[in-house]
Design a protein around this motif. Structure first.
Motif, PDB file in Angstrom:
ATOM      1  N   LEU A 264       0.815  -1.218   0.000  1.00  0.00           N
ATOM      2  CA  LEU A 264       0.000   0.000   0.000  1.00  0.00           C
ATOM      3  C   LEU A 264       0.846   1.264   0.000  1.00  0.00           C
ATOM      4  N   LYS A 265       2.045   1.180   0.551  1.00  0.00           N
ATOM      5  CA  LYS A 265       2.945   2.338   0.499  1.00  0.00           C
ATOM      6  C   LYS A 265       3.306   2.626  -0.959  1.00  0.00           C
ATOM      7  N   VAL A 266       3.616   1.556  -1.665  1.00  0.00           N
ATOM      8  CA  VAL A 266       3.981   1.711  -3.080  1.00  0.00           C
ATOM      9  C   VAL A 266       2.773   2.200  -3.876  1.00  0.00           C
ATOM     10  N   GLN A 267       1.638   1.595  -3.600  1.00  0.00           N
ATOM     11  CA  GLN A 267       0.401   1.991  -4.275  1.00  0.00           C
ATOM     12  C   GLN A 267       0.131   3.483  -4.055  1.00  0.00           C
ATOM     13  N   ASP A 268       0.295   3.937  -2.819  1.00  0.00           N
ATOM     14  CA  ASP A 268       0.012   5.331  -2.500  1.00  0.00           C
ATOM     15  C   ASP A 268       0.944   6.265  -3.270  1.00  0.00           C
ATOM     16  N   ALA A 269       2.221   5.886  -3.335  1.00  0.00           N
ATOM     17  CA  ALA A 269       3.193   6.744  -4.022  1.00  0.00           C
ATOM     18  C   ALA A 269       3.046   6.657  -5.536  1.00  0.00           C
ATOM     19  N   MET A 270       2.542   5.542  -6.036  1.00  0.00           N
ATOM     20  CA  MET A 270       2.468   5.324  -7.474  1.00  0.00           C
ATOM     21  C   MET A 270       1.136   5.786  -8.061  1.00  0.00           C
ATOM     22  N   ALA A 271       0.041   5.405  -7.427  1.00  0.00           N
ATOM     23  CA  ALA A 271      -1.279   5.638  -8.034  1.00  0.00           C
ATOM     24  C   ALA A 271      -2.251   6.354  -7.109  1.00  0.00           C
ATOM     25  N   ILE A 272      -1.951   6.409  -5.816  1.00  0.00           N
ATOM     26  CA  ILE A 272      -2.895   6.764  -4.747  1.00  0.00           C
ATOM     27  C   ILE A 272      -4.014   5.718  -4.732  1.00  0.00           C
ATOM     28  N   CYS A 273      -4.841   5.723  -5.781  1.00  0.00           N
ATOM     29  CA  CYS A 273      -5.879   4.702  -5.862  1.00  0.00           C
ATOM     30  C   CYS A 273      -6.222   4.516  -7.336  1.00  0.00           C
ATOM     31  N   ALA A 274      -6.880   3.411  -7.644  1.00  0.00           N
ATOM     32  CA  ALA A 274      -7.374   3.204  -9.004  1.00  0.00           C
ATOM     33  C   ALA A 274      -8.535   4.171  -9.250  1.00  0.00           C
TER      34      ALA A 274
END
Lengths: 393, 393
Positions: A264-274
């Protein structure tokens, strides 16, 4: 002035994008190219999904327009957990063990960024899915190829995997049904590979994008449903192919709570959310039309047989028929060309296929043919063109 | 069993997501928390955008459901090029110098993955935008903080930047109007910084997400429009804040053709393309309502003055008023708390603010207050609660 690291510069340009661009240019200039190239199914999403999108625009309120939770909107996570329970027979907690991503390519990139140290090795079957190869290298990992053989129907065994393992192996990727070969790996081999890798503490990344599309009695194996593994299995899924919604960009990671927490850390930095609109669409597709992907199997299987029949008429092409996904990795005994056969076919037969070399340098003698992407009549027209092209050769 | 690299494990959990989750739980249990937290504007997208989405569902055809070009659909790239020409006074070739990404956070991640070697340093102003900090570390880069001072209104000068530069500096990030401080950097300082960094071959990454929101005569500087730089400026933009569409996930990279060519590899491996429905939406917003973001300025400026008036009533809080974005970095002379003030305010005053430590360890004595995110009446109610809370203290 601009300096780009070798890690990036050495990565080849995305092959499909270049081919599509070339095709668009040809068609814009009056051409009539038919695509047997991209991994896009011939069908679009169910109309219930589009109805739900229309409804959301009118009634979903401000939530539609603002960021949602990093892991995905709860409705979608619950719908995915149900799909995983009912179709894959695996239980995932929607609150802690699922992360919705903008497509499953991104799920792979998030997983790689989460687990790889610089220089860690990731073993992937060759012929390989080029986006995985690119993603591993772009994340600072090192690709090790698991060499598969056409004569074995591109099946993968633990012995094949073994040869690619080293002290630095952090993960092994399993795609079954496979892109680009269409091979559905045998359940007992997957169980052996899972057991062995688990004992050695190696991650198993399962890309299940084509899980529904199996023919001739072949069955997808959900690795996370096998006994004997611990927390080292990371399942990546996609609605793109199964629900005909590649352009909506919805995929997911299903894994241990701890892996998801870190991811989720990576997700937050990469996309925040779909994108929320796509999450709403995906929720409706899963909830209202869970059987939709299954309803496409017989048409895809028929197309597969049509391909087999067409290839029988072309002596220089051969296909060791595989029983999954929407691809055939077709060998071509055509020597002496200045450039790869796929480019010749594009320019001379106006049929787009993907050059085998996109899936590994040693596969230049192959073409990946998708039997799933064009409308049926266009698909058959493309096959006729291929037959005619090779007759003239 | 699970091993996660220190590079990932050491990254803090995304602060906003944790706060929002806590707020949702409180509200689900009968609470009435008002958010002054997230960087989401109070307004949604223009209705013309939603009309265009409805229309696309009915009339766009199969293109809506399948992958588009990696760089973005041509309509959107042309609309962005026009926006950049007309608003930013900079010319970008839509065919080679623009890449549409699923949000500008992803644009930043793509840029980092494209330009960083392992261990390269990226200098960012502190207080920093936490997602940039996370992204740099997750990509294997090293963060250098450019120390800014509240007493200077968090302005950044070349002298400040200079202190953060080393032999390994690959890039310097400029966010103006700034997140989290709201500071609009002075044009002459930006010009100096651009000239100096260009001479040294250092990339300048400009995050222009808040470019429209400037008050009191302050003006955003488009670095790519300055003279004297070569190909080292990478402009990142977003429609999220300006068009009230954070949930649709549309951002972009505008840079040299060569940088974009390399970045497309990363884009392909990470996202393939941004969601088509969101690209259609963004195109309509830009084409039909280019002035929409400007129409929000006066309301935001009023809210900014309302904040200033409220803070005047709270002796322990002070704000060196800044003139951009939708944030205030508010200092709090409150000592002796076991945990940060923001968590106290959330639980006791039911007002969500972001703890200063999210923007760098030394900023624990601050709160980031967004004056742009809640509806006007709720916003004013939240400020009343703050006044009341501190009166009682």
């Amino acid at each position: 002035m601009i300096t780009i690291p070798d890690r990036v510069r050495s990565v080849a340009m995305p092959p499909i994008d270049a081919l599509n661009t070339h095709m668009s240019r040809m068609n814009a200039e009056g051409g009539d190219v038919i695509s047997l190239g991209q991994s896009v199914p011939f069908f679009g999403p169910p109309h219930q999904m589009l109805d739900a999108v229309r409804d959301a625009i009118d009634n979903f309120g401000p939530r539609l327009h603002t960021y949602g939770p990093d892991a995905g909107i709860p409705e979608l996570r619950h719908a995915l957990a149900r799909k995983l329970r009912e179709f894959n027979r695996v239980s995932f907690d929607p609150d802690t063990q699922l992360v919705v991503t903008p497509g499953s390519n991104q799920a792979f990139m998030v997983a790689m960024t989460t687990i790889l140290e610089q220089g860690d090795e990731v073993a992937i079957a060759s012929p390989y899915y080029f986006n995985h190869h690119m993603a591993i290298e772009l994340c600072g990992g090192v690709v090790r190829e698991i060499q598969l053989r056409e004569e074995d129907g591109f099946q993968m065994t633990m012995e094949d995997v073994e040869e690619a393992l080293t002290e630095r192996t952090r993960a092994v990727v399993i795609i079954s049904p496979n892109n680009p070969t269409g091979t559905v790996y045998r359940a007992e081999e997957i169980a052996t590979i899972t057991r062995e890798l688990t004992e050695r503490g190696i991650y198993i990344i399962c890309d299940d994008a084509y899980e529904v599309f199996c023919y001739d009695g072949a069955r997808h194996t959900s690795v996370a449903g096998l006994s004997g593994y611990v927390d080292n299995v990371i399942t990546l899924g996609s609605l793109s192919k199964t629900f005909g919604m590649t352009g909506w960009r919805i995929g997911y990671i299903a894994a241990s709570a701890e892996l998801c927490r870190q991811a989720l850390k990576v997700q937050d930095a990469m996309a925040i959310c779909a994108p929320i609109i796509s999450q709403v669409a995906a929720t409706a597709a899963l909830e209202q039309m869970p059987e939709y992907p299954l309803s496409m199997i017989s048409e895809l299987d028929e197309r597969r047989r049509v391909l087999e029949a067409a290839l029988d008429k072309i002596p220089v092409l051969h296909w060791n028929k595989t029983d999954g996904a929407l691809f055939a990795m077709v060998g071509a005994d055509v020597a002496g060309e200045d450039r790869e056969l796929a480019w010749e076919l594009l320019d001379r037969a106006q049929v787009l296929t993907v050059p085998g070399s996109a899936f590994g340098a040693q596969w230049g003698g192959f073409l990946r043919i998708s039997y799933g992407c064009s409308p049926r009549d266009r698909y058959e027209e493309a096959l006729s063109r291929l037959v005619e092209y090779f007759e003239r050769l």
